[in-house]
Design an enzyme around this catalytic site. Sequence first.
Site, short mmCIF file in Angstrom:
data_model
loop_
_atom_site.label_atom_id
_atom_site.label_comp_id
_atom_site.label_asym_id
_atom_site.label_seq_id
_atom_site.Cartn_x
_atom_site.Cartn_y
_atom_site.Cartn_z
N LYS A 159 34.38 84.82 40.52
CA LYS A 159 33.23 84.17 41.34
C LYS A 159 31.94 83.87 40.09
O LYS A 159 31.88 84.93 39.31
CB LYS A 159 32.86 84.94 42.53
CG LYS A 159 33.59 85.11 43.73
CD LYS A 159 33.05 85.98 44.86
CE LYS A 159 33.87 86.06 45.89
NZ LYS A 159 33.06 86.63 47.01
N GLY A 166 30.65 78.90 47.61
CA GLY A 166 32.21 78.93 47.32
C GLY A 166 32.68 77.98 46.06
O GLY A 166 33.79 77.86 45.55
N GLU A 201 36.70 90.20 41.92
CA GLU A 201 36.79 90.82 43.27
C GLU A 201 38.22 90.97 43.62
O GLU A 201 39.02 89.75 43.47
CB GLU A 201 36.05 90.27 44.39
CG GLU A 201 34.63 90.51 44.29
CD GLU A 201 33.70 89.86 45.45
OE1 GLU A 201 34.33 89.23 46.20
OE2 GLU A 201 32.78 90.46 45.71
N HIS A 236 33.40 75.14 53.15
CA HIS A 236 32.34 76.17 53.06
C HIS A 236 31.18 75.41 54.05
O HIS A 236 29.67 76.01 53.97
CB HIS A 236 31.67 76.20 51.68
CG HIS A 236 32.89 76.76 50.91
ND1 HIS A 236 33.34 78.12 51.09
CD2 HIS A 236 33.46 76.35 49.96
CE1 HIS A 236 34.12 78.34 50.32
NE2 HIS A 236 34.34 77.24 49.59
N ASN A 290 21.86 85.97 52.40
CA ASN A 290 20.66 85.18 52.27
C ASN A 290 19.21 85.46 52.80
O ASN A 290 19.08 86.14 53.86
CB ASN A 290 21.34 83.95 53.41
CG ASN A 290 22.64 83.29 52.85
OD1 ASN A 290 22.95 83.01 51.82
ND2 ASN A 290 23.32 83.50 53.95
N ARG A 292 16.87 83.81 53.97
CA ARG A 292 16.01 82.85 54.74
C ARG A 292 16.51 82.77 56.13
O ARG A 292 17.30 83.53 56.52
CB ARG A 292 16.31 81.26 53.84
CG ARG A 292 18.00 81.11 53.74
CD ARG A 292 18.45 79.90 53.49
NE ARG A 292 19.63 80.01 53.13
CZ ARG A 292 20.87 80.12 53.65
NH1 ARG A 292 20.76 80.03 55.06
NH2 ARG A 292 21.99 79.74 53.13
N ARG A 338 27.84 72.41 65.46
CA ARG A 338 27.08 71.56 64.64
C ARG A 338 27.26 70.12 64.62
O ARG A 338 28.50 69.75 64.68
CB ARG A 338 27.23 72.05 63.09
CG ARG A 338 26.59 73.30 62.87
CD ARG A 338 26.47 73.40 61.36
NE ARG A 338 26.36 74.98 60.82
CZ ARG A 338 25.72 75.45 59.66
NH1 ARG A 338 25.77 74.27 58.72
NH2 ARG A 338 25.58 76.62 59.67
C1 MV4 Z 1 35.96 85.79 49.16
C2 MV4 Z 1 37.19 85.31 49.82
C3 MV4 Z 1 38.27 86.10 49.47
N1 MV4 Z 1 37.90 87.31 48.86
N2 MV4 Z 1 35.72 86.78 48.47
C4 MV4 Z 1 33.57 81.81 49.81
C5 MV4 Z 1 32.11 81.44 49.67
C6 MV4 Z 1 31.31 82.60 49.11
N3 MV4 Z 1 29.92 82.95 49.85
C7 MV4 Z 1 32.40 83.61 49.33
N4 MV4 Z 1 33.59 83.01 49.77
C8 MV4 Z 1 34.70 83.95 49.64
N5 MV4 Z 1 34.67 84.84 49.14
C9 MV4 Z 1 36.81 87.69 48.52
N6 MV4 Z 1 36.70 88.82 47.70
C10 MV4 Z 1 37.07 84.26 50.56
C11 MV4 Z 1 35.91 83.39 50.33
C12 MV4 Z 1 35.90 81.93 51.10
C13 MV4 Z 1 35.04 81.94 52.13
C14 MV4 Z 1 34.30 82.82 52.97
C15 MV4 Z 1 33.43 82.70 53.90
C16 MV4 Z 1 33.68 81.66 54.80
C17 MV4 Z 1 34.59 80.75 54.29
C18 MV4 Z 1 35.32 80.75 53.12
C19 MV4 Z 1 36.28 79.71 52.71
C20 MV4 Z 1 37.02 80.07 51.65
C21 MV4 Z 1 36.95 81.35 50.86
#
Ligand code: MV4
Length: 449
Positions: A159, A166, A201, A236, A290, A292, A338
């Site tokens: 990341k 994302g 991660e 996202h 976040n 906000r 939404r």
């Molecule tokens: C992750 C994950 C799986 N494992 N982290 C996507 C946006 C970012 N803010 C964090 N995200 C993710 N982190 C780990 N270690 C999967 C996602 C992710 C996701 C997270 C929240 C809502 C939708 C998502 C869609 C795809 C991937």
Amino acid sequence: MPLISKVLIANRGEIALRVLRACKELGIATVAVHSTADADAMHVRLADESVCIGPPPSRDSYLNIHQIVAACEITGADAVHPGYGFLSENAKFADILDAHGITFIGPTADHIRIMGDKITAKETAKALGIPVVPGSTGEVRPENALEIAREIGFPVLIKATAGGGGRGMKVARNEDEVEEAVSTARSEAAAAFGNDAVYMEKYLGKPRHIEIQVVGDGEGNAIHLGERDCSLQRRHQKVWEEANSPALNVEQRMKIGEICADAMRKLKYRGAGTVEFLYENGEFYFIEMNTRLQVEHPITEAITGIDLVHEQIRVASGAGLSVTQDEIVFQGHAIECRINAEDPRTFVPSPGTITHFHAPGGLGVRVDSGAYQGYRIPPYYDSLIGKLIVHGRTRVECMMRLRRVLDEFVIDGIKTTLPLFQDLINNQDIANGDYDIHWLENYLAQPAE
Ligand code: MV4
């Protein structure tokens, strides 16, 4: 609240209207700012004063800090509410307002900075006692990536530290995929954020996205307002959110909520915030915070009866929180849909003129929207034109009400996401609350019947 008498709302659309309503209720004067494309927007009409701050592109208007500060000086606004998006998580903006003696209705610039950098955010969360996703401590460099990946165990996720939303994420499923995943993530991060730092991660395969609403007064008092389940999203972009999460029981809610509130007390956090988690196999894993107000905040307001914008204004002015944790009661269930000016299947934007607009009503129904019959949706901004929030005593009652309310809602002249919700309300997995962060994309990938 003597310290805030006039609020400039540095935003547009439904959230500008939302903030304006809270200000009016508190007897605070309002200033709307708008681009030339938004001269006929509802928040401009309803504000006490308005200032045109530039041409349609956001960077020349809603993101133009100098224009916004000038609009404060001209109108005598003593505070700014940034809404969400635009300048809401811009630490430099908070610093500049501070230097001008204007109150930023939000956290300190330092707290915005800490949470804006995802590595610092995670380290801070961990130190405050919040459970985090197992992973690298700090930045991952190409030289040490393979070793760190082996320690974490596959699959791993790379990341961007400046990321969020994302962008720049890459999965490595085995040792052979690490080098390329890290190098792609780094170049995407450099291109998107001007910062190529990445971290690693453990990759969670089928989590839910559950977030905790917190509010702090900046002096060591903080509350949590339970969780929102935002797993139903596409690319996202959240589509449907609910409170409470269908996956949690009361004990889990109070436990993770108290962990977050306690962390915010230690941090002396001021303002509204959202602590985001992935939730899998009964465990919470912090991913981001976040700093906000969020789009989906009304479902929390529905089940708690607490006006989050009132609280934001109170704590910004030094008046403190209006409630203590033990006074907060969670009542019933709320769902937000939404409503975007988009094709309900492809999500291609559909700007244009609304020829007919009829919002639903009745018990447990809230519509936050600046749209009206004859309104022309400009093509320059995101396509959210409204939010439908439905509340019921139980999840079943909430769903039954939502079905009725969706039938009542009329928006003609443009495409909207309303038909998608008509489909979702009749889906068995949704009825069972049985979905994760991948559910909606899989559903949309199936041919429509
Ligand atoms: C992750 C994950 C799986 N494992 N982290 C996507 C946006 C970012 N803010 C964090 N995200 C993710 N982190 C780990 N270690 C999967 C996602 C992710 C996701 C997270 C929240 C809502 C939708 C998502 C869609 C795809 C991937």
